[in-house]
Design a protein around this motif. Structure first.
Motif, PDB file in Angstrom:
ATOM      1  N   LEU A 196       0.722  -1.237  -0.064  1.00 18.22           N
ATOM      2  CA  LEU A 196       0.154  -0.152  -0.063  1.00 18.22           C
ATOM      3  C   LEU A 196       0.675   1.281   0.128  1.00 18.22           C
ATOM      4  CD1 LEU A 196      -3.063  -0.496   2.518  1.00 18.22           C
ATOM      5  CD2 LEU A 196      -3.090  -0.186   0.032  1.00 18.22           C
ATOM      6  N   THR A 197       1.931   1.118   0.753  1.00 17.10           N
ATOM      7  CA  THR A 197       2.870   2.150   0.695  1.00 17.10           C
ATOM      8  C   THR A 197       3.403   2.610  -0.395  1.00 17.10           C
ATOM      9  OG1 THR A 197       3.416   1.885   2.951  1.00 17.10           O
ATOM     10  CG2 THR A 197       5.067   3.255   1.702  1.00 17.10           C
ATOM     11  N   ILE A 198       3.959   1.657  -1.259  1.00 16.48           N
ATOM     12  CA  ILE A 198       4.365   1.820  -2.632  1.00 16.48           C
ATOM     13  C   ILE A 198       3.254   2.340  -3.700  1.00 16.48           C
ATOM     14  CG2 ILE A 198       5.275   0.541  -4.769  1.00 16.48           C
ATOM     15  CD1 ILE A 198       6.829  -1.310  -3.082  1.00 16.48           C
ATOM     16  N   ILE A 199       1.972   1.874  -3.593  1.00 15.92           N
ATOM     17  CA  ILE A 199       0.928   2.451  -4.317  1.00 15.92           C
ATOM     18  C   ILE A 199       0.696   3.965  -3.959  1.00 15.92           C
ATOM     19  CG2 ILE A 199      -1.396   2.359  -4.867  1.00 15.92           C
ATOM     20  CD1 ILE A 199      -1.491  -0.568  -4.113  1.00 15.92           C
ATOM     21  N   ILE A 200       0.937   4.483  -2.703  1.00 14.51           N
ATOM     22  CA  ILE A 200       0.513   5.805  -2.056  1.00 14.51           C
ATOM     23  C   ILE A 200       1.755   6.638  -2.586  1.00 14.51           C
ATOM     24  CG2 ILE A 200       0.407   7.314  -0.390  1.00 14.51           C
ATOM     25  CD1 ILE A 200      -1.166   4.737   1.016  1.00 14.51           C
ATOM     26  N   LEU A 239      14.398  -0.947  -0.913  1.00 15.93           N
ATOM     27  CA  LEU A 239      15.751  -0.859  -0.471  1.00 15.93           C
ATOM     28  C   LEU A 239      16.574  -0.553  -1.524  1.00 15.93           C
ATOM     29  CD1 LEU A 239      15.851  -3.977   2.001  1.00 15.93           C
ATOM     30  CD2 LEU A 239      15.958  -1.137   2.559  1.00 15.93           C
ATOM     31  N   ARG A 240      16.406  -0.826  -2.748  1.00 17.62           N
ATOM     32  CA  ARG A 240      17.262  -1.059  -3.977  1.00 17.62           C
ATOM     33  C   ARG A 240      16.927   0.269  -4.868  1.00 17.62           C
ATOM     34  NH1 ARG A 240      20.631  -5.069  -4.204  1.00 17.62           N
ATOM     35  NH2 ARG A 240      21.024  -4.362  -6.654  1.00 17.62           N
ATOM     36  N   ASN A 241      15.846   1.368  -4.583  1.00 21.88           N
ATOM     37  CA  ASN A 241      15.242   2.199  -5.265  1.00 21.88           C
ATOM     38  C   ASN A 241      15.488   3.736  -4.857  1.00 21.88           C
ATOM     39  OD1 ASN A 241      13.195   3.923  -6.840  1.00 21.88           O
ATOM     40  ND2 ASN A 241      13.285   2.206  -8.420  1.00 21.88           N
ATOM     41  N   LYS A 242      16.353   4.645  -5.414  1.00 22.73           N
ATOM     42  CA  LYS A 242      16.771   5.802  -4.682  1.00 22.73           C
ATOM     43  C   LYS A 242      15.463   6.590  -4.876  1.00 22.73           C
ATOM     44  CE  LYS A 242      21.574   5.681  -5.597  1.00 22.73           C
ATOM     45  NZ  LYS A 242      22.789   6.376  -6.211  1.00 22.73           N
ATOM     46  N   ASP A 243      14.684   6.623  -6.083  1.00 22.72           N
ATOM     47  CA  ASP A 243      13.429   7.303  -6.250  1.00 22.72           C
ATOM     48  C   ASP A 243      12.423   7.095  -5.229  1.00 22.72           C
ATOM     49  OD1 ASP A 243      14.603   8.711  -8.429  1.00 22.72           O
ATOM     50  OD2 ASP A 243      13.943   7.458  -9.908  1.00 22.72           O
ATOM     51  N   LEU A 244      12.264   5.764  -4.776  1.00 23.64           N
ATOM     52  CA  LEU A 244      11.236   5.537  -3.865  1.00 23.64           C
ATOM     53  C   LEU A 244      11.521   6.020  -2.511  1.00 23.64           C
ATOM     54  CD1 LEU A 244      10.252   1.784  -4.774  1.00 23.64           C
ATOM     55  CD2 LEU A 244       8.567   3.725  -4.816  1.00 23.64           C
ATOM     56  N   ARG A 245      12.638   5.821  -2.003  1.00 29.08           N
ATOM     57  CA  ARG A 245      13.103   6.463  -0.858  1.00 29.08           C
ATOM     58  C   ARG A 245      12.999   7.845  -0.804  1.00 29.08           C
ATOM     59  NH1 ARG A 245      17.582   2.707  -1.741  1.00 29.08           N
ATOM     60  NH2 ARG A 245      19.138   4.379  -1.832  1.00 29.08           N
ATOM     61  N   LYS A 246      13.598   8.536  -1.886  1.00 25.53           N
ATOM     62  CA  LYS A 246      13.385   9.906  -1.785  1.00 25.53           C
ATOM     63  C   LYS A 246      12.038  10.522  -1.790  1.00 25.53           C
ATOM     64  CE  LYS A 246      14.851  14.041  -4.708  1.00 25.53           C
ATOM     65  NZ  LYS A 246      15.384  14.443  -6.041  1.00 25.53           N
ATOM     66  N   SER A 247      11.174   9.966  -2.433  1.00 25.95           N
ATOM     67  CA  SER A 247       9.611  10.050  -2.309  1.00 25.95           C
ATOM     68  C   SER A 247       9.155  10.086  -0.828  1.00 25.95           C
ATOM     69  CB  SER A 247       8.917   9.435  -3.387  1.00 25.95           C
ATOM     70  OG  SER A 247       9.141   9.704  -4.589  1.00 25.95           O
ATOM     71  N   ALA A 248       9.439   8.707  -0.400  1.00 19.30           N
ATOM     72  CA  ALA A 248       9.099   8.468   1.024  1.00 19.30           C
ATOM     73  C   ALA A 248       9.565   9.508   2.056  1.00 19.30           C
ATOM     74  CB  ALA A 248       9.700   7.108   1.449  1.00 19.30           C
ATOM     75  N   GLU A 249      10.860  10.061   1.853  1.00 14.34           N
ATOM     76  CA  GLU A 249      11.412  10.869   2.770  1.00 14.34           C
ATOM     77  C   GLU A 249      10.582  12.170   2.686  1.00 14.34           C
ATOM     78  OE1 GLU A 249      15.410  11.072   1.474  1.00 14.34           O
ATOM     79  OE2 GLU A 249      15.842   9.042   2.467  1.00 14.34           O
ATOM     80  N   GLN A 250      10.388  12.467   1.535  1.00 16.97           N
ATOM     81  CA  GLN A 250       9.655  13.763   1.139  1.00 16.97           C
ATOM     82  C   GLN A 250       8.314  14.000   1.794  1.00 16.97           C
ATOM     83  OE1 GLN A 250       9.727  14.218  -3.125  1.00 16.97           O
ATOM     84  NE2 GLN A 250      11.855  15.149  -3.088  1.00 16.97           N
ATOM     85  N   ILE A 251       7.647  12.766   1.354  1.00 18.91           N
ATOM     86  CA  ILE A 251       6.259  12.672   2.183  1.00 18.91           C
ATOM     87  C   ILE A 251       6.335  12.737   3.698  1.00 18.91           C
ATOM     88  CG2 ILE A 251       4.242  11.203   2.317  1.00 18.91           C
ATOM     89  CD1 ILE A 251       4.685  10.236  -0.335  1.00 18.91           C
ATOM     90  N   LEU A 252       7.390  11.798   4.271  1.00 17.61           N
ATOM     91  CA  LEU A 252       7.419  12.036   5.705  1.00 17.61           C
ATOM     92  C   LEU A 252       7.822  13.398   6.365  1.00 17.61           C
ATOM     93  CD1 LEU A 252       7.410  10.329   8.201  1.00 17.61           C
ATOM     94  CD2 LEU A 252       9.918   9.707   7.982  1.00 17.61           C
TER      95      LEU A 252
END
Length: 312
Positions: free
Chosen positions: A43-47, A292-305
């Motif tokens: 669900l986190t990935i979809i969001i 863990l292996r995708n910088k774009d996903l981690r970056k987006s998660a950090e921005q939302i958080l």
């Protein structure tokens, strides 16, 4: 066989996992945690993909659909596992059993198609980068997604309806943790030749052909990566497809072992163990591997958080 003399099955006994009572609670909470983490992670990935504009590329759109398929798969399988762990033996109606198989097969078939389309996406990105945006545009992307859903829903519906036309006269015990095709057909007292033919054709459609396309795609990808002169360039190119390759290896590896390798002499305990990988482990691993292996996903998660914390 005369229909009047046939005792039709109305209920199915699912044996599930025969776990000792001493560790029953541990197994229950383990599967419950896995289910919550799997649903939460997907669900986190979809969001994230829906929210972040930098994740609106075809690769991430395919990934969001893969996460949707994973949620459907574990929601179809794990709640019944939790029940069988608690009561050791669960009784469900025959129609519920077939319904569970239908949604399991649809989500599994959808996952096969999506992993195949994702491999083609990586092939275009690495082997034909100049043509990528021309071929893999959003229109083509959504056509592939729509086609994958329709093929999965319609194809599985065809041989599920064929299955319902058979006679099932027992015994009504399935030594598995979910209603898979082979255990269900073992309960039939009808001629299953037509259904077996349909299953063979669909196996080629869902497993053999997609797996062949993935292998060919990665052969071209590997050759292209090896031709890159710099080590940094090779690492960067390989990192764009390594997550997908890990997921494909786990998913198709267990599918081949369970469905395509002859099962003569193979115990149901081994089958159950292997089935856990593509029904539970793969949906759990997908969000972990990709995040863990995708910088774009981690970056987006950090921005939302960061935005959430700023608004508190």
């Amino acid at each position: 066989m005369d229909d009047k003399n046939v005792t039709r099955i109305t209920n199915i006994h699912l044996l599930g996992f025969q776990t000792p009572k001493s560790i029953k609670n541990f197994i229950f909470f383990l599967f419950l945690i896995i289910y919550c983490v799997t649903v939460g992670g997907n669900l986190t990935i979809i969001i994230l993909i829906s929210y972040s504009k930098i994740l609106h590329s075809p690769m991430y759109i395919f990934l969001s659909q893969l996460s949707t398929s994973d949620i459907l798969l574990v929601t179809d399988i794990v709640p019944n596992i939790l029940r069988t762990v608690l009561v050791q033996e669960m009784i469900i109606s025959f129609l519920d059993c077939v319904t569970q198989y239908y949604f399991f097969a649809v989500s599994g078939g959808l996952e096969c198609f999506l992993l195949t389309v994702m491999s083609y996406d990586r092939y275009l990105a690495i082997c034909r980068p100049l043509h990528y945006t021309l071929i893999m545009n959003h229109r083509f992307c959504w056509i592939m997604i729509f086609t994958s859903w329709v093929l999965s829903i319609v194809t599985i519906m065809i041989f599920t309806l064929t299955m319902l036309s058979l006679q099932f006269c027992g015994p009504n015990v399935i030594d598995h943790f979910f209603c898979d095709l082979s255990p269900i057909l073992e309960l039939s007292c009808s001629d299953t030749t037509i259904l077996q033919l349909q299953v063979t054709v669909s196996s080629a459609l869902f497993v053999v052909i997609p797996f062949f396309i993935i292998i060919v795609s990665y052969c071209y990808i590997l050759v292209t990566i090896l031709q890159i002169p710099s080590i940094t360039g090779r690492k960067k190119a390989f990192s764009t497809c390594s997550s997908h390759l890990i997921v494909v290896s786990i998913y198709y590896g267990t599918l081949v072992c369970v469905y395509l390798v002859p099962s003569t002499g193979q115990s149901w305990n081994i089958t159950k163990f292997l089935s856990l990988f593509y029904t539970i482990v793969t949906p759990l691993m997908n969000p972990i591997v990709y995040s863990l292996r995708n910088k774009d996903l981690r970056k987006s998660a950090e921005q939302i958080l960061k935005k959430i914390l700023e608004n508190l």
